[in-house]
Every structure is written in structure tokens, then in C-alpha cells.
Scaffold this active site. Structure first.
Site, PDB file in Angstrom:
ATOM      1  N   ASN A   1      55.039  35.498  53.697  1.00  0.00           N
ATOM      2  CA  ASN A   1      54.973  34.604  54.817  1.00  0.00           C
ATOM      3  C   ASN A   1      56.235  34.640  55.871  1.00  0.00           C
ATOM      4  O   ASN A   1      57.133  35.266  55.212  1.00  0.00           O
ATOM      5  CB  ASN A   1      54.989  33.149  54.475  1.00  0.00           C
ATOM      6  CG  ASN A   1      53.961  32.571  53.683  1.00  0.00           C
ATOM      7  OD1 ASN A   1      53.932  32.586  52.471  1.00  0.00           O
ATOM      8  ND2 ASN A   1      52.904  32.782  54.466  1.00  0.00           N
TER       9      ASN A   1
ATOM     10  N   HIS B   1      51.537  35.277  57.878  1.00  0.00           N
ATOM     11  CA  HIS B   1      52.112  36.415  57.035  1.00  0.00           C
ATOM     12  C   HIS B   1      53.057  37.423  57.959  1.00  0.00           C
ATOM     13  O   HIS B   1      52.418  37.389  59.284  1.00  0.00           O
ATOM     14  CB  HIS B   1      51.275  37.055  56.151  1.00  0.00           C
ATOM     15  CG  HIS B   1      50.958  36.192  54.908  1.00  0.00           C
ATOM     16  ND1 HIS B   1      51.597  36.376  53.828  1.00  0.00           N
ATOM     17  CD2 HIS B   1      50.126  35.032  54.757  1.00  0.00           C
ATOM     18  CE1 HIS B   1      51.035  35.365  52.847  1.00  0.00           C
ATOM     19  NE2 HIS B   1      50.127  34.716  53.553  1.00  0.00           N
TER      20      HIS B   1
ATOM     21  N   CYS C   1      49.266  38.011  48.937  1.00  0.00           N
ATOM     22  CA  CYS C   1      48.079  37.073  48.536  1.00  0.00           C
ATOM     23  C   CYS C   1      47.565  38.390  47.612  1.00  0.00           C
ATOM     24  O   CYS C   1      47.237  39.473  48.053  1.00  0.00           O
ATOM     25  CB  CYS C   1      47.077  36.818  49.672  1.00  0.00           C
ATOM     26  SG  CYS C   1      45.345  36.508  48.632  1.00  0.00           S
TER      27      CYS C   1
ATOM     28  N   HIS D   1      49.963  29.413  59.483  1.00  0.00           N
ATOM     29  CA  HIS D   1      50.307  29.846  58.207  1.00  0.00           C
ATOM     30  C   HIS D   1      50.385  31.635  58.715  1.00  0.00           C
ATOM     31  O   HIS D   1      49.328  32.259  58.485  1.00  0.00           O
ATOM     32  CB  HIS D   1      49.479  29.398  57.114  1.00  0.00           C
ATOM     33  CG  HIS D   1      49.887  30.298  55.813  1.00  0.00           C
ATOM     34  ND1 HIS D   1      50.305  29.392  54.709  1.00  0.00           N
ATOM     35  CD2 HIS D   1      49.346  31.346  55.224  1.00  0.00           C
ATOM     36  CE1 HIS D   1      50.196  30.416  53.448  1.00  0.00           C
ATOM     37  NE2 HIS D   1      49.871  31.580  54.053  1.00  0.00           N
TER      38      HIS D   1
ATOM     39  N   ARG E   1      54.767  28.727  45.665  1.00  0.00           N
ATOM     40  CA  ARG E   1      53.324  29.015  45.596  1.00  0.00           C
ATOM     41  C   ARG E   1      52.951  30.607  46.343  1.00  0.00           C
ATOM     42  O   ARG E   1      52.701  31.509  45.567  1.00  0.00           O
ATOM     43  CB  ARG E   1      52.330  27.890  46.233  1.00  0.00           C
ATOM     44  CG  ARG E   1      51.117  27.905  45.970  1.00  0.00           C
ATOM     45  CD  ARG E   1      50.174  28.780  46.423  1.00  0.00           C
ATOM     46  NE  ARG E   1      49.981  28.626  47.902  1.00  0.00           N
ATOM     47  CZ  ARG E   1      49.340  29.431  48.817  1.00  0.00           C
ATOM     48  NH1 ARG E   1      48.728  30.336  48.376  1.00  0.00           N
ATOM     49  NH2 ARG E   1      49.435  29.039  49.964  1.00  0.00           N
ATOM     50  N   ASP E   2      52.898  30.735  47.352  1.00  0.00           N
ATOM     51  CA  ASP E   2      52.570  31.822  48.430  1.00  0.00           C
ATOM     52  C   ASP E   2      53.548  32.934  48.003  1.00  0.00           C
ATOM     53  O   ASP E   2      53.340  34.100  47.818  1.00  0.00           O
ATOM     54  CB  ASP E   2      52.276  31.559  49.691  1.00  0.00           C
ATOM     55  CG  ASP E   2      51.382  32.760  50.277  1.00  0.00           C
ATOM     56  OD1 ASP E   2      51.287  33.786  49.954  1.00  0.00           O
ATOM     57  OD2 ASP E   2      50.923  32.310  51.264  1.00  0.00           O
TER      58      ASP E   2
HETATM   59  P1  HMG Z   1      35.015  31.684  38.970  1.00  0.00           P
HETATM   60  O1  HMG Z   1      35.324  32.933  37.990  1.00  0.00           O
HETATM   61  O2  HMG Z   1      33.925  31.874  39.994  1.00  0.00           O
HETATM   62  O3  HMG Z   1      34.983  30.557  38.439  1.00  0.00           O
HETATM   63  O4  HMG Z   1      36.184  31.751  39.744  1.00  0.00           O
HETATM   64  P2  HMG Z   1      34.109  29.461  37.150  1.00  0.00           P
HETATM   65  O5  HMG Z   1      33.953  28.387  37.660  1.00  0.00           O
HETATM   66  O6  HMG Z   1      33.098  30.422  37.148  1.00  0.00           O
HETATM   67  O7  HMG Z   1      35.159  29.667  36.131  1.00  0.00           O
HETATM   68  C1  HMG Z   1      35.641  30.991  35.420  1.00  0.00           C
HETATM   69  C2  HMG Z   1      36.943  30.626  34.531  1.00  0.00           C
HETATM   70  O8  HMG Z   1      37.911  29.928  35.300  1.00  0.00           O
HETATM   71  C3  HMG Z   1      36.594  29.431  33.467  1.00  0.00           C
HETATM   72  O9  HMG Z   1      37.371  29.720  32.427  1.00  0.00           O
HETATM   73  C4  HMG Z   1      37.042  28.269  34.129  1.00  0.00           C
HETATM   74  O10 HMG Z   1      37.445  27.000  33.404  1.00  0.00           O
HETATM   75  C5  HMG Z   1      38.439  28.765  34.791  1.00  0.00           C
HETATM   76  P3  HMG Z   1      36.688  30.413  31.126  1.00  0.00           P
HETATM   77  O11 HMG Z   1      35.627  29.554  30.418  1.00  0.00           O
HETATM   78  O12 HMG Z   1      36.340  31.893  31.574  1.00  0.00           O
HETATM   79  O13 HMG Z   1      37.869  30.400  30.057  1.00  0.00           O
HETATM   80  N1  HMG Z   1      38.688  27.870  36.151  1.00  0.00           N
HETATM   81  C6  HMG Z   1      39.833  27.255  36.173  1.00  0.00           C
HETATM   82  N2  HMG Z   1      40.735  27.278  35.573  1.00  0.00           N
HETATM   83  C7  HMG Z   1      41.942  26.555  36.105  1.00  0.00           C
HETATM   84  N3  HMG Z   1      41.724  25.681  37.128  1.00  0.00           N
HETATM   85  C8  HMG Z   1      40.783  25.972  38.031  1.00  0.00           C
HETATM   86  C9  HMG Z   1      39.736  26.609  37.561  1.00  0.00           C
HETATM   87  N4  HMG Z   1      38.326  26.776  38.096  1.00  0.00           N
HETATM   88  C10 HMG Z   1      37.784  27.750  37.139  1.00  0.00           C
HETATM   89  N5  HMG Z   1      40.811  25.339  38.945  1.00  0.00           N
HETATM   90  C11 HMG Z   1      37.829  30.520  41.049  1.00  0.00           C
HETATM   91  C12 HMG Z   1      36.389  30.695  41.096  1.00  0.00           C
HETATM   92  C13 HMG Z   1      38.096  29.715  42.373  1.00  0.00           C
HETATM   93  C14 HMG Z   1      38.322  29.471  40.097  1.00  0.00           C
HETATM   94  C15 HMG Z   1      38.874  31.632  41.155  1.00  0.00           C
HETATM   95  O14 HMG Z   1      38.226  32.691  41.764  1.00  0.00           O
HETATM   96  C16 HMG Z   1      40.260  31.535  41.405  1.00  0.00           C
HETATM   97  O15 HMG Z   1      40.910  30.756  40.792  1.00  0.00           O
HETATM   98  N6  HMG Z   1      40.746  32.039  42.679  1.00  0.00           N
HETATM   99  C17 HMG Z   1      41.977  31.268  43.119  1.00  0.00           C
HETATM  100  C18 HMG Z   1      42.652  32.665  43.858  1.00  0.00           C
HETATM  101  C19 HMG Z   1      43.933  32.418  44.377  1.00  0.00           C
HETATM  102  O16 HMG Z   1      44.852  31.458  43.888  1.00  0.00           O
HETATM  103  N7  HMG Z   1      44.209  33.153  45.594  1.00  0.00           N
HETATM  104  C20 HMG Z   1      45.571  32.935  46.071  1.00  0.00           C
HETATM  105  C21 HMG Z   1      45.547  31.631  46.939  1.00  0.00           C
HETATM  106  S1  HMG Z   1      44.788  31.807  48.482  1.00  0.00           S
HETATM  107  C22 HMG Z   1      45.960  32.226  49.744  1.00  0.00           C
HETATM  108  O17 HMG Z   1      46.838  32.833  49.180  1.00  0.00           O
HETATM  109  C23 HMG Z   1      45.799  31.918  50.917  1.00  0.00           C
HETATM  110  C24 HMG Z   1      46.566  31.075  51.532  1.00  0.00           C
HETATM  111  O18 HMG Z   1      47.992  31.499  51.569  1.00  0.00           O
HETATM  112  C25 HMG Z   1      46.393  31.141  53.359  1.00  0.00           C
HETATM  113  C26 HMG Z   1      46.397  32.591  53.990  1.00  0.00           C
HETATM  114  O19 HMG Z   1      47.398  33.345  53.643  1.00  0.00           O
HETATM  115  O20 HMG Z   1      45.462  32.928  54.651  1.00  0.00           O
HETATM  116  C27 HMG Z   1      46.494  29.780  51.072  1.00  0.00           C
HETATM  117 MG    MG Z   2      49.119  32.955  52.513  1.00  0.00          MG
END
Ligand code: HMG
Ligand code: MG
Length: 296
Positions: free
Chosen positions: A242, A202, A233, A200, A9-10
């Protein structure tokens, strides 16, 4: 120490070139043969936001279940929860950051808004799913700088009050040193029992093993790590992977802490995966273990 393996994932989410679904599932399967059992396996996020994670359900379908395996999916909203449940996850990660700017870029929500989203997810989540709450940018935000440990502790405490089983402190950009980790844990451990706290880290500044040791010294017994140091990320510019699973295992071995995982086997799997996908292999301990195997 319980390690959750985050490479699928990450480790992969920031890559431009799409890693085939079978290779992602294969990575989890191969790593499960090294003794790893907990996997931060996939995300159920918008495929427009993170195209690499568009195949979460298919990846999980390709995983060969072994005894004790727990597969987590990252879930940013109710839509993600629905797809995660349908895909058969054992646990979910819900997420907020401590800082608004990162949170807005990452999940298009202020911290208040993402806490509200988490609350709604927690009200809907089936009882048999394990729920982890991530607080990203727990020490540093790439846009707003150092974060207030009191504020992070407040978010962590709130998540626990709302019913998460564990809070994972995300050091998203790998800038913290053990002094930052200590200051953060001073506040968090005042309000959250240590058995519910995970870390967690990095490794951007090469501090992640030292930070792991600092967290161990405070009694933290859950962490994420990524084989071969894979990761980053998409919304944290310049942040590298990580802490490498192999590096953590070497540290734990030296400290006499049990983990049940074969570090050399992890290194073999991760090095082969990196070679197959043209990715840098970033574990110092892994490289050394592989070199000493070659000398034998
Ligand atoms: P948004 O644009 O505000 O969402 O994004 P929305 O509700 O307006 O929907 C926009 C579009 O996304 C729509 O599709 C939805 O259906 C679709 P369209 O009508 O345009 O075709 N959609 C989805 N599709 C699949 N699965 C879903 C989903 N939700 C909406 N769950 C949203 C908000 C949160 C969805 C977006 O910003 C997003 O997906 N962000 C994820 C970013 C991400 O994955 N970042 C990396 C992970 S975090 C990380 O790595 C940190 C961590 O490792 C810890 C650390 O290191 O600190 C965990
Ligand atoms: Mg991370």
C-alpha cells in the site's frame, strides 16, 4: 483526512514466513502510540487461503485498547462475520472485486456471487459494527486489464443502498495514475456521497502518492495506508504494498491538512518492524525523516 492503518493486515497477509501473533499485536500497539486510531487490523478468512491471517482473534486479544481506537477485520462470508464478532471487532470490511477473474482467485466467487454474500452479511451484521465495502480491482484487474468506471460505480452504489457505511475503492495492483483515479471518481461520486468514499492505493508503479493527491482534490477524506509501505495481495501477482503511511502524512503536512499522527514516530515503528522481520522498508518520506533525525 482519516487514515486507516493497514500494515498488520494488507501489510503482512502475503508474507510466507509467519509473523508471530505478539509481533502483529505489537505493531498495532506501537502504531497506536503515533496517533493512528483506525486499523484494518486482521482478516477472518480461510487459513488455507491465507495462513498468515489465521490468528486474527488472538491478534485482536493482544491489542491494548486506547481511546477512539477502531479495529476492523476483513470478512469474506458469514463464517468470517461470526468469528469477527466473537473476536470483538469494532468494524468489518466486506469485499468484492470489479472483475470476475480476480474475485474467483481471491475469494472463490464471481462478482455476482460475492455481492450476494455481502448482502447476506449485511442482513446479519449487528448495528453497532462499522461496515466498509471494498471494491477491489477498481481500476485494473491483474488478469482482465482496465475496468469500466461505470461498473465500479454501480457496485459502489449498490453496496451503499444495501447499508455499508463507506465504500473503499481498492486499486489492488498499483497500476493506476491520477487520470484513472479521476475517471473512476467522476462516476463513483455521481452516485455515492463523497463522505462515504474511501480509497485504498497500492504503490507498485510508484503512483500511489499522486493518486492520493488526485483523490484529495476530489474531496475524498478517508483512505487506507500502510506503515513502511508494507503489503500486497496473495492473489495479485507482482503487486507491492500500500501507499506508505509516512508518505501520505508528508503529503498531508505539505497541503496543510490535519491528521493528528506523528510521521517520524510511524517511520521509527515501521523501520524497526521491517528490520526485525527482514522486510524491506518502503517509505521514501520515512527514510528522509529518519535521516534528518539522525543528522540532528
Ligand atoms: P471456499 O473454499 O470457497 O470456502 O473459499 P468454503 O466455504 O468452501 O470453505 C472452505 C474451507 O475454508 C472450509 O474449511 C471452511 O471452514 C473454511 P475445511 O472444511 O476445508 O477445513 N472457511 C473459513 N475459515 C475461516 N474463516 C472463514 C472461512 N470461510 C471458509 N471466514 C473463502 C472462500 C472466501 C473462504 C476463501 O477464498 C478465502 O478465505 N479468501 C480470502 C482471500 C484473502 O484474504 N485475500 C486477501 C484479502 S483481499 C485484499 O487484500 C484486497 C484489499 O486489500 C483491497 C485491494 O487491495 O483492492 C482488501
Ligand atoms: Mg489491498
Amino acid at each position: 483526512m482519516t487514515i486507516t492503518e493497514s500494515s498488520s493486515r494488507d501489510g503482512l497477509q502475503s508474507l510466507g514466513a509467519f509473523v508471530p501473533t505478539a509481533a502483529k499485536a505489537g505493531l498495532i500497539n506501537d502504531l497506536s502510540r503515533t496517533g493512528l486510531r483506525l486499523f484494518d487490523a486482521v482478516s477472518f478468512v480461510s487459513p488455507k487461503a491465507v495462513p498468515q491471517m489465521a490468528d486474527g482473534a488472538e491478534v485482536l486479544a493482544g491489542v491494548e485498547r486506547v481511546e477512539g481506537m477502531t479495529l476492523f477485520g476483513l470478512v469474506p462470508n458469514l463464517k468470517g462475520l461470526e468469528t469477527a464478532i466473537a473476536a470483538g471487532v469494532d468494524g468489518i470490511g466486506v469485499l468484492t472485486a470489479a472483475s470476475d477473474t480476480f474475485n474467483e482467485r481471491n475469494i472463490n466467487a464471481t462478482v455476482d456471487e460475492s455481492m450476494h454474500r455481502i448482502r447476506r452479511i449485511l442482513l446479519e451484521v449487528p448495528e453497532d459494527l462499522v461496515v466498509r465495502g471494498y471494491v477491489s480491482t477498481a481500476t485494473h484487474c491483474p488478469f482482465e486489464g482496465e475496468q469500466d468506471p461505470d461498473w465500479v460505480a454501480h457496485l459502489a452504489e449498490t453496496l451503499v443502498e444495501w447499508g455499508v457505511h463507506a465504500v473503499f475503492l481498492g486499486e489492488t495492483i498499483g497500476k493506476a495514475t491520477p487520470a484513472h483515479v479521476d475517471r473512476l471518481l467522476d462516476e463513483v461520486l455521481d452516485v455515492v456521497p463523497v463522505e462515504m468514499v474511501g480509497v485504498h492505493f497500492h504503490d507498485t508503479y510508484g503512483q500511489a502518492v499522486a493518486n492520493t493527491a488526485a483523490a484529495l482534490g476530489r474531496g475524498v477524506a478517508m483512505m487506507d495506508a500502510s506503515a513502511g509501505g508494507l503489503g500486497g495481495c496473495p492473489y495479485a501477482p507482482g503487486a507491492t504494498g500500500n501507499v506508505a503511511t509516512e508518505d501520505v502524512l508528508y503529503l498531508l503536512d505539505g497541503l496543510g491538512i490535519e491528521h493528528g499522527i506523528d510521521a517520524l514516530a510511524v517511520a521509527e515503528v515501521a523501520q524497526a518492524f521491517c528490520a526485525d522481520h527482514n522486510l524491506p522498508y518502503n517509505s521514501a518520506a520515512g527514510r528522509a525523516l529518519l535521516a534528518s533525525r539522525a543528522r540532528e
